[in-house]
Every structure is written in C-alpha cells, then in structure tokens.
Design a protein around this motif. Structure first.
Motif, short mmCIF file in Angstrom:
data_model
loop_
_atom_site.label_atom_id
_atom_site.label_comp_id
_atom_site.label_asym_id
_atom_site.label_seq_id
_atom_site.Cartn_x
_atom_site.Cartn_y
_atom_site.Cartn_z
N GLN A 61 0.82 -1.20 0.00
CA GLN A 61 0.00 0.00 0.00
C GLN A 61 0.85 1.25 0.00
O GLN A 61 1.87 1.33 0.66
CB GLN A 61 -0.90 0.04 1.24
CG GLN A 61 -2.15 -0.73 1.10
CD GLN A 61 -3.06 -0.49 2.31
OE1 GLN A 61 -2.76 0.26 3.21
NE2 GLN A 61 -4.17 -1.18 2.32
N HIS A 117 0.13 7.67 2.64
CA HIS A 117 -0.25 9.06 2.43
C HIS A 117 0.35 9.90 3.54
O HIS A 117 0.31 9.50 4.70
CB HIS A 117 -1.78 9.21 2.44
CG HIS A 117 -2.44 8.41 1.37
ND1 HIS A 117 -2.76 8.94 0.15
CD2 HIS A 117 -2.82 7.11 1.31
CE1 HIS A 117 -3.32 8.01 -0.61
NE2 HIS A 117 -3.36 6.88 0.07
N SER A 149 -8.45 7.76 1.02
CA SER A 149 -8.15 6.32 1.05
C SER A 149 -8.69 5.69 2.32
O SER A 149 -8.64 6.31 3.39
CB SER A 149 -6.63 6.10 0.98
OG SER A 149 -6.13 6.57 -0.25
#
Length: 147
Positions: A2, A5, A26
């Motif tokens: 993943q 962020h 997200s």
C-alpha cells in the motif's frame, strides 16, 4: 504494497468540502475533523494541539471547519464546540462534542499529550505510534483552495 499518504499539517476546509474530505480519502487513512468557532478560546487550544499532532502523525489527515460553515445550530455552536469527529474508511470512529470538557475535566487545563492519550485510548489515532517526519512546508492552519 500500500502507498502511504502523508499530510503533516492542519488544513482549513470549507463547509461544502466536508463530505468530500471523508468520502474521497483512502480507506486506511484516519481523518480527524475539528469543528470550531473563532471566538471560542477552547477551540483555539484544541486546534493548537492538532497542529502538533499533525506533525507527529503525518499519515493522519487533520482538518478543521468552522461550525457555522457546516450548518451547526446556534445551540451546538454555543455549547458543543470544540468538537472532534474521527473517520476511517468512511466510518465514524469517534464523535466528541465539547472535547475540552473530557480532557482532564477542565476546558482550559489540557495539553497536546492529554489529547493524544485520549485519542489513542479511543482508537482514533494509529496504534503504530508517531512517525518522525517533517513536512516540506509549515502549512498549519492554512486554507485549502480549490479551483
């Protein structure tokens, strides 16, 4: 793997961006929304704490919006701010009205450590802990602009 962020600052949003702030993020990102009013000293204290927490938890999205910009009632503005709402994956994890009264039972006698401990206890911050990260620009309390 993943993609992580990074945010690192507290951002002011307009009322019309409230839902978008939650819905378009997200699903793995915690979102902490401060509902505040300029004239409220305890709102100012909470937002100062969130500025520091945003630096300490850069993978958490910290935003603030004035209560009157999201059509809160006059009663809520008078008795409910500052409030914190915490979302992850579009789900509400925490709804803390008049958060300052919860922290040490005194709306003027708390600090960033008290707020952090409270949010961790309520599972409203990532349990992995703080990340040593310095955002490229100090944008705390900056206004979000959209074209």
């Amino acid at each position: 793997m993943q993609r992580r962020h990074f945010f690192g600052h507290l951002v002011e949003i307009r009322g019309d961006k409230y839902a978008e702030t939650i819905d378009k993020e997200s699903p793995e990102v915690y979102i902490i929304i401060s509902i505040y009013e300029e004239h409220c000293q305890s709102s100012h204290l909470v937002n100062q704490c969130l500025i520091q927490l945003a630096r300490d938890y850069p993978t958490v999205k910290f935003v603030r919006v004035q209560a009157h910009n999201v059509q809160m009632s006059e009663d809520f503005i008078a008795h409910g701010v500052p409030a914190l709402l915490v979302y992850k994956g579009g789900n509400l994890l925490g709804n803390f009205v008049k958060i300052t009264e919860t922290l040490k039972g005194d709306e003027k006698n708390f600090n960033v450590d008290d707020l952090e401990a409270f949010l961790l206890e309520k599972n409203c911050l990532p349990s992995a802990g703080k990340i040593n990260f310095a955002p490229p620009h100090n944008q705390s309390g900056s206004k979000e602009h959209s074209n």
